[in-house]
Design a protein around this motif. Structure first.
Motif, PDB file in Angstrom:
ATOM      1  N   LEU A 153       0.832  -1.200   0.000  1.00  0.00           N
ATOM      2  CA  LEU A 153       0.000   0.000   0.000  1.00  0.00           C
ATOM      3  C   LEU A 153       0.866   1.248   0.000  1.00  0.00           C
ATOM      4  O   LEU A 153       0.538   2.248  -0.647  1.00  0.00           O
ATOM      5  N   ARG A 154       1.982   1.192   0.724  1.00  0.00           N
ATOM      6  CA  ARG A 154       2.867   2.353   0.800  1.00  0.00           C
ATOM      7  C   ARG A 154       3.421   2.720  -0.577  1.00  0.00           C
ATOM      8  O   ARG A 154       3.722   3.885  -0.848  1.00  0.00           O
ATOM      9  N   ALA A 155       3.533   1.719  -1.459  1.00  0.00           N
ATOM     10  CA  ALA A 155       4.079   1.971  -2.797  1.00  0.00           C
ATOM     11  C   ALA A 155       3.098   2.710  -3.698  1.00  0.00           C
ATOM     12  O   ALA A 155       3.503   3.194  -4.758  1.00  0.00           O
ATOM     13  N   GLU A 156       1.831   2.811  -3.288  1.00  0.00           N
ATOM     14  CA  GLU A 156       0.819   3.464  -4.123  1.00  0.00           C
ATOM     15  C   GLU A 156       0.086   4.530  -3.311  1.00  0.00           C
ATOM     16  O   GLU A 156      -1.100   4.411  -2.993  1.00  0.00           O
ATOM     17  N   PRO A 157       0.772   5.624  -2.933  1.00  0.00           N
ATOM     18  CA  PRO A 157       0.126   6.656  -2.110  1.00  0.00           C
ATOM     19  C   PRO A 157      -1.021   7.372  -2.807  1.00  0.00           C
ATOM     20  O   PRO A 157      -1.892   7.941  -2.149  1.00  0.00           O
ATOM     21  N   ALA A 158      -1.039   7.360  -4.147  1.00  0.00           N
ATOM     22  CA  ALA A 158      -2.115   8.028  -4.867  1.00  0.00           C
ATOM     23  C   ALA A 158      -3.462   7.365  -4.620  1.00  0.00           C
ATOM     24  O   ALA A 158      -4.512   8.003  -4.742  1.00  0.00           O
ATOM     25  N   VAL A 159      -3.458   6.075  -4.260  1.00  0.00           N
ATOM     26  CA  VAL A 159      -4.694   5.343  -4.007  1.00  0.00           C
ATOM     27  C   VAL A 159      -4.925   5.129  -2.518  1.00  0.00           C
ATOM     28  O   VAL A 159      -6.042   5.298  -2.025  1.00  0.00           O
ATOM     29  N   PHE A 160      -3.861   4.799  -1.788  1.00  0.00           N
ATOM     30  CA  PHE A 160      -4.015   4.419  -0.394  1.00  0.00           C
ATOM     31  C   PHE A 160      -3.572   5.498   0.593  1.00  0.00           C
ATOM     32  O   PHE A 160      -3.677   5.296   1.802  1.00  0.00           O
ATOM     33  N   GLY A 161      -3.075   6.633   0.092  1.00  0.00           N
ATOM     34  CA  GLY A 161      -2.657   7.699   0.982  1.00  0.00           C
ATOM     35  C   GLY A 161      -1.363   7.376   1.699  1.00  0.00           C
ATOM     36  O   GLY A 161      -0.703   6.375   1.423  1.00  0.00           O
ATOM     37  N   PRO A 162      -0.986   8.221   2.664  1.00  0.00           N
ATOM     38  CA  PRO A 162       0.253   7.957   3.414  1.00  0.00           C
ATOM     39  C   PRO A 162       0.117   6.720   4.289  1.00  0.00           C
ATOM     40  O   PRO A 162      -0.868   6.563   5.012  1.00  0.00           O
ATOM     41  N   VAL A 163       1.081   5.833   4.216  1.00  0.00           N
ATOM     42  CA  VAL A 163       1.059   4.571   4.950  1.00  0.00           C
ATOM     43  C   VAL A 163       2.265   4.518   5.872  1.00  0.00           C
ATOM     44  O   VAL A 163       3.386   4.842   5.471  1.00  0.00           O
ATOM     45  N   ALA A 164       2.054   4.093   7.096  1.00  0.00           N
ATOM     46  CA  ALA A 164       3.112   4.065   8.101  1.00  0.00           C
ATOM     47  C   ALA A 164       4.165   3.018   7.758  1.00  0.00           C
ATOM     48  O   ALA A 164       3.910   2.058   7.021  1.00  0.00           O
ATOM     49  N   SER A 165       5.344   3.193   8.343  1.00  0.00           N
ATOM     50  CA  SER A 165       6.432   2.248   8.142  1.00  0.00           C
ATOM     51  C   SER A 165       6.200   0.990   8.970  1.00  0.00           C
ATOM     52  O   SER A 165       5.374   0.969   9.884  1.00  0.00           O
ATOM     53  N   GLU A 166       6.958  -0.058   8.665  1.00  0.00           N
ATOM     54  CA  GLU A 166       6.818  -1.314   9.407  1.00  0.00           C
ATOM     55  C   GLU A 166       7.085  -1.149  10.902  1.00  0.00           C
ATOM     56  O   GLU A 166       6.329  -1.675  11.715  1.00  0.00           O
ATOM     57  N   PRO A 167       8.139  -0.420  11.317  1.00  0.00           N
ATOM     58  CA  PRO A 167       8.326  -0.239  12.758  1.00  0.00           C
ATOM     59  C   PRO A 167       7.160   0.465  13.437  1.00  0.00           C
ATOM     60  O   PRO A 167       6.783   0.121  14.562  1.00  0.00           O
ATOM     61  N   THR A 168       6.576   1.452  12.750  1.00  0.00           N
ATOM     62  CA  THR A 168       5.422   2.148  13.327  1.00  0.00           C
ATOM     63  C   THR A 168       4.238   1.205  13.469  1.00  0.00           C
ATOM     64  O   THR A 168       3.524   1.230  14.484  1.00  0.00           O
ATOM     65  N   VAL A 169       4.017   0.366  12.469  1.00  0.00           N
ATOM     66  CA  VAL A 169       2.925  -0.608  12.532  1.00  0.00           C
ATOM     67  C   VAL A 169       3.144  -1.579  13.689  1.00  0.00           C
ATOM     68  O   VAL A 169       2.225  -1.875  14.464  1.00  0.00           O
ATOM     69  N   SER A 170       4.370  -2.066  13.833  1.00  0.00           N
ATOM     70  CA  SER A 170       4.679  -3.019  14.901  1.00  0.00           C
ATOM     71  C   SER A 170       4.481  -2.384  16.272  1.00  0.00           C
ATOM     72  O   SER A 170       3.958  -3.027  17.193  1.00  0.00           O
ATOM     73  N   ARG A 171       4.911  -1.124  16.412  1.00  0.00           N
ATOM     74  CA  ARG A 171       4.738  -0.450  17.701  1.00  0.00           C
ATOM     75  C   ARG A 171       3.258  -0.288  18.046  1.00  0.00           C
ATOM     76  O   ARG A 171       2.866  -0.431  19.214  1.00  0.00           O
ATOM     77  N   LEU A 172       2.426   0.002  17.044  1.00  0.00           N
ATOM     78  CA  LEU A 172       1.000   0.141  17.312  1.00  0.00           C
ATOM     79  C   LEU A 172       0.397  -1.184  17.761  1.00  0.00           C
ATOM     80  O   LEU A 172      -0.385  -1.226  18.720  1.00  0.00           O
ATOM     81  N   VAL A 173       0.745  -2.268  17.085  1.00  0.00           N
ATOM     82  CA  VAL A 173       0.224  -3.575  17.472  1.00  0.00           C
ATOM     83  C   VAL A 173       0.650  -3.920  18.899  1.00  0.00           C
ATOM     84  O   VAL A 173      -0.152  -4.423  19.696  1.00  0.00           O
ATOM     85  N   ASP A 174       1.905  -3.629  19.242  1.00  0.00           N
ATOM     86  CA  ASP A 174       2.376  -3.879  20.608  1.00  0.00           C
ATOM     87  C   ASP A 174       1.598  -3.025  21.606  1.00  0.00           C
ATOM     88  O   ASP A 174       1.247  -3.489  22.700  1.00  0.00           O
ATOM     89  N   HIS A 175       1.337  -1.779  21.240  1.00  0.00           N
ATOM     90  CA  HIS A 175       0.603  -0.873  22.121  1.00  0.00           C
ATOM     91  C   HIS A 175      -0.832  -1.355  22.328  1.00  0.00           C
ATOM     92  O   HIS A 175      -1.350  -1.339  23.456  1.00  0.00           O
ATOM     93  N   LEU A 176      -1.482  -1.788  21.269  1.00  0.00           N
ATOM     94  CA  LEU A 176      -2.850  -2.292  21.387  1.00  0.00           C
ATOM     95  C   LEU A 176      -2.884  -3.598  22.170  1.00  0.00           C
ATOM     96  O   LEU A 176      -3.808  -3.834  22.959  1.00  0.00           O
ATOM     97  N   ALA A 177      -1.890  -4.448  21.960  1.00  0.00           N
ATOM     98  CA  ALA A 177      -1.829  -5.701  22.703  1.00  0.00           C
ATOM     99  C   ALA A 177      -1.655  -5.439  24.187  1.00  0.00           C
ATOM    100  O   ALA A 177      -2.249  -6.133  25.033  1.00  0.00           O
TER     101      ALA A 177
END
Length: 456
Positions: A82-106
């Motif tokens: 999704l990050r490779a196509e910002p024109a369709v999916f908008g700004p997408v977070a990096s893998e470390p940011t995604v992992s930190r969010l999952v850890d935070h929600l867990a």
């Protein structure tokens, strides 16, 4: 000498192309998330989980991972497509940011899970209103199928254990709303359990049912919600909970053929057996049904009916000790007072569609649990359900005919994987799909999503 033609044309590969979007058909999922209000609901639900000075919205991060899973991804890193196509999916977070969010929600535990589930319930209720005659509650009734699924683990993960099939992994209990023969189904419960969790654990079935009844959060009366399970749900405790006064639930649960049921079925006279029927109303060859009563119902809730079916097994099938006269015996219990037993038996036999939902879930992120901790994998289960929700709502709102019955693998192959040219005119972006693509008409016709009202 005759010149031979090559089987495939020779094409040179170069970089530097522009104006082309990969996975362009995924815009249908983006539009589904927008029109269902799921994007704003998830964002609002996760506002308390947003840390100060963060750039990315936690709700969009979670929804981006769900979109990646819906498009075929099976780990957090696949959000990169999704990050490779910002024109369709908008700004997408990096893998470390995604992992930190999952850890935070867990780490937040039940609070985060409740927030995500509430957002899904609100969006589901709005989608069902938009769908009208195509919604699963169009006739005032909702059918929820509960079934377990084995998820293999190939490394030491928390709560991974030996399963009853002598494999190793987890044993989640899933719940799906049945859309009927003209649709698919959508997930409403996912309870993560260790691999050695029992198939007929009543407490887990009760918990999964509570989760399912909250999707959407609507108080149903008149037994308009039917809980349907296989024989794993045929326990005294679970049936008593379903039949509890004031709960207003209907049920249709499979029953294990005990010696008592076996002997009672043998005593049923031949004239009392009624031929089973197929969904079209025709007679089911080699199958008969009958209702049992008397002592076999002692100890079970009042109003319970026990219906047994005997059927000629398919060639090669092995009979069990509880089968008799070369016929396979199965039984189920229900509290539906009216209706022919053949209709009730047909209704109970239709949970086979839950197997289709599980197959779709395996193809949509449930093939494995990619994280280590149980709390993290429970968040992953919620992400898988978000992806399955979008894959169920898109056909219900925008597709017609045979495409409405397509499972995720076919949707990805024919719709989502289609590439398109992106053109910007008058400050608006347009995706132009190739005319030669056989399913371009399906994609463009699905743009009826744009005509749907925006959530209030």
């Amino acid at each position: 000498m005759r010149k031979r033609s090559a089987s495939y044309p020779r094409v040179r590969i170069e970089s530097g192309g522009h104006g082309v979007v990969s996975q362009a058909g995924g815009v249908l999922l983006v539009e589904t998330a927008r029109k269902s209000g799921l994007d704003t609901a998830i964002s609002a639900a996760l506002v308390p989980r947003r840390r100060p000075r963060t750039v990315h919205d936690p709700g969009k991060i979670l929804l981006d991972v769900a979109l990646a899973v819906a498009l075929g991804g099976d780990c957090l890193a696949d959000v990169g497509m999704l990050r490779a196509e910002p024109a369709v999916f908008g700004p997408v977070a990096s893998e470390p940011t995604v992992s930190r969010l999952v850890d935070h929600l867990a780490a937040a535990g039940p609070k985060a899970l409740d927030a995500i589930r509430t957002a899904r319930a609100d969006a589901r209720e709005y989608v069902w209103k938009l769908a009208r005659s195509e919604a699963p509650d169009r006739d005032g009734h909702v059918i929820v199928d509960l079934d377990g699924v084995l998820v293999l683990a190939h490394s030491e993960k928390q709560d991974a254990a030996a399963t009853w099939k002598k494999t190793y992994g987890h044993h989640p209990l899933m719940g799906f709303v049945d859309h009927g023969r003209g649709g698919t189904g959508e997930p409403v419960a996912a309870l993560l359990r260790p691999g050695n969790a029992g198939s007929n654990t009543a407490a887990d079935h009760i918990t999964a049912t509570r989760l399912a009844l909250a999707q959407p959060q609507r108080h149903r009366r008149g037994r308009s919600t039917l809980i349907r399970t296989d024989s794993a749900g045929g326990t005294h405790e679970f049936v008593a909970w379903l039949a509890q006064r004031g709960r207003w639930l209907s049920y249709s649960v499979g029953m294990t053929i005990t010696e008592q049921i076996h002997q009672a079925a043998l005593k049923v006279p031949a004239s009392a057996w009624t031929p089973a029927v197929e969904p079209g109303g025709e007679i089911r060859d080699g199958a008969w049904t009958a209702e049992l009563d008397g002592d076999v119902l002692k100890g079970w809730p009042k109003g319970m009916r026990l219906i047994v079916r005997k059927e000629r097994p398919h060639p090669g099938a092995q009979l069990r000790f509880t089968d008799a006269d070369g016929l396979r015996l199965t039984a189920f219990a229900t509290n539906t007072a009216d209706g022919k037993i053949t209709d009730l038996e047909l209704r109970h036999r239709q949970p086979a569609r839950a197997e289709d939902r599980i197959r779709a879930a395996r193809a949509t992120g449930l093939r494995n649990l990619p994280l280590h901790d149980t709390a993290q994998n429970q968040i992953w289960l919620e992400i898988v359900q978000l992806a399955l929700d979008l894959l169920a709502w898109l056909p219900m709102l925008a597709l017609t005919g045979k495409p409405r019955l397509w499972e995720p693998r076919r949707l990805r192959l024919r719709l989502f994987s289609a590439a398109a040219q992106i053109v910007t005119t008058a400050r608006r972006r347009h995706l132009r799909f190739g005319r030669h693509w056989p399913w371009t008409d399906v994609i463009t016709n699905a743009q009826r999503l744009a005509a749907l009202p925006n959530p209030g």
